[in-house]
Design an enzyme around this catalytic site. Structure first.
Site, short mmCIF file in Angstrom:
data_model
loop_
_atom_site.label_atom_id
_atom_site.label_comp_id
_atom_site.label_asym_id
_atom_site.label_seq_id
_atom_site.Cartn_x
_atom_site.Cartn_y
_atom_site.Cartn_z
N ASP A 80 0.50 28.41 -27.66
CA ASP A 80 -0.12 26.76 -26.39
C ASP A 80 -1.12 27.90 -24.90
O ASP A 80 -2.21 26.52 -25.14
CB ASP A 80 1.05 26.37 -25.72
CG ASP A 80 1.12 24.09 -25.95
OD1 ASP A 80 0.76 24.14 -26.88
OD2 ASP A 80 1.89 24.67 -25.32
N LYS B 1 2.69 15.90 -33.08
CA LYS B 1 3.09 17.43 -33.65
C LYS B 1 3.25 17.74 -34.99
O LYS B 1 3.10 17.97 -35.55
CB LYS B 1 3.09 18.54 -32.63
CG LYS B 1 2.14 18.43 -31.35
CD LYS B 1 2.92 18.81 -29.94
CE LYS B 1 1.41 18.99 -28.53
NZ LYS B 1 2.23 19.24 -27.58
N GLN C 225 6.91 21.46 -24.41
CA GLN C 225 6.36 20.08 -24.01
C GLN C 225 6.22 19.75 -22.58
O GLN C 225 6.82 19.79 -22.35
CB GLN C 225 7.09 18.96 -24.85
CG GLN C 225 5.78 17.24 -24.60
CD GLN C 225 4.65 17.57 -25.24
OE1 GLN C 225 4.25 18.02 -26.35
NE2 GLN C 225 3.52 16.61 -24.59
#
Ligand code: NAD
Length: 282
Positions: A118, A51, A95
C-alpha cells in the site's frame, strides 16, 4: 473532450499481470497478499471484497484476516509481525480506517516496508518524497499510469490537487512534483479554492463531496481527475465533479465509476507482483 478510460486500461493491465503470475506459477511461485480487516464497516468490507476478487482474477492468492472491532493495538501488531515473518507472503495490507482506539500510524509502521504494497510505511513515503523507487500508494500510482497511457505531459503544468490525505493528495502531489509539475494542494481550510482551480491545467479532486467542482471553477481545456467516490441514496456512484456541466469544457476527464477506481485496484495487484519479484531477487 476525451474520457480517461481507467476501466479498459485496468483490464488490459490485469491481463498482463495474469500472464506474469501464470509464468511464475510454472516455477511454483504464487504471489500472495494478506488483507487485514478490523471490524465490520460495510464500505471497508466492499473494498476488501473487490481487492480479493481482483487478486483471484489474476491468480494472486489473497488471504483475508478478519479481526474483531475491539482487537487491542498490541494484538494487531503481533499479528502483523507474524505475517512479516511469513516467507511466502509478498504483501500485507491493512484496510483503513481502523477503529478509533487503534493508533493507525503505529500499525502502518509495523508492516515490514518490503511487504508494504500500500506504500503507507514512512520508509516508502520517504522514498517517494525523495524521488527514490519504493512502493507507491495504489490510487496515486494508478492516476500516474492513466496519465502516462494517454501521453499527458506533466512537466511545466499547473496542477491543483484538492484533498490532502496521506493516501491520495499528498503522495499524488509528490509524484507530480517529481515529474516537474507545479503543485497546489488544497484542503478544507483553503480559502478561495477557485483561485487555484481556475489557474490549473490539471485538477485532481479527492474529497468525497458530490458536485464540489463546478463549471465556473474550471479553466477551458483543463484535465480533470475525479477521485472522489460517493454512493447516493439512489445507489448511484458519483465523484466530486459536476460531470454533466464540467465535462464539455475540459480536454480530458475521468468518469466515476470507471476512471480512477479500477486503476487503484490494478495498481495494488502490480505492487504485489512487484513485491514477489523483489523477494525472488533478494
Ligand atoms: P480523507 O477524508 O482522508 O481526506 C479528505 C480531504 O479532503 C482532506 O484533506 C480534507 O481537508 C479535504 N476536504 C474535505 N472537505 C473539503 C472541502 N469542502 N473543500 C476542500 N477540501 C475538502 O479522504 P480520502 O481517504 O483521501 O478520500 C477522499 C475521497 O476519495 C473519498 O470520496 C474516497 O472515497 C475517495 N477515494 C477514492 C479512491 C479510488 O480508488 N477512486 C481511493 C481512495 C479514496
Amino acid at each position: 473532450m476525451i474520457l480517461l478510460d481507467g476501466k479498459s486500461l485496468a483490464q488490459e493491465m490485469q491481463e498482463s499481470i495474469a500472464t506474469e503470475v501464470q509464468q511464475l506459477s510454472t516455477h511454483g511461485i504464487i504471489p500472495s497478499l494478506a488483507v487485514i480487516l478490523v471490524g465490520n464497516d460495510p464500505a471497508s468490507q466492499t473494498y476488501v471484497n473487490m481487492k480479493a476478487r481482483a487478486c483471484k482474477q489474476v491468480g494472486i492468492t489473497s488471504i483475508l484476516h478478519e479481526m474483531p472491532k475491539n482487537i487491542t493495538q498490541q494484538d494487531l501488531i503481533t499479528m502483523i509481525e507474524n505475517l512479516n515473518q511469513n516467507d511466502k507472503l509478498d504483501g500485507i495490507l491493512v484496510q483503513l480506517p481502523l477503529p478509533k482506539h487503534i493508533d493507525t500510524y503505529e500499525i502502518l509502521e509495523s508492516v515490514c516496508p518490503q511487504k508494504d504494497v500500500d506504500g503507507f510505511h514512512t520508509q516508502n513515503s520517504g522514498k517517494l518524497f525523495s524521488g527514490v523507487k519504493g512502493f507507491v500508494p495504489a490510487t496515486p500510482l494508478g492516476i500516474m499510469t492513466l496519465l502516462k497511457h494517454y501521453n499527458i505531459e506533466l512537466q511545466g503544468k499547473n496542477v491543483c490537487i484538492i484533498g490532502a490525505s496521506n493516501i491520495v493528495g499528498k503522495p499524488l502531489g509528490a509524484l507530480m512534483l517529481n515529474k516537474n509539475a507545479t503543485i497546489s494542494i488544497c484542503h478544507i481550510h483553503t480559502q478561495n479554492i477557485q483561485f487555484y482551480t481556475k489557474n490549473a491545467d490539471i485538477i485532481c479532486v479527492a474529497v468525497g463531496k458530490p458536485n464540489l467542482i463546478t463549471k465556473d471553477m474550471v479553466k477551458e481545456g483543463a484535465i480533470i481527475i475525479d477521485i472522489g467516490i460517493t454512493r447516493l441514496e439512489s445507489g448511484k456512484i458519483v465523484g466530486d465533479v459536476d460531470f454533466a456541466h464540467v465535462a464539455p469544457i475540459c480536454s480530458y476527464i475521468t468518469p466515476v465509476p470507471g476512471g480512477v477506481g479500477p486503476m487503484t485496484i490494478v495498481s495494488l495487484l502490480r505492487n504485489t507482483l512487484e513485491s514477489t519479484k523483489n523477494r525472488l531477487n533478494r
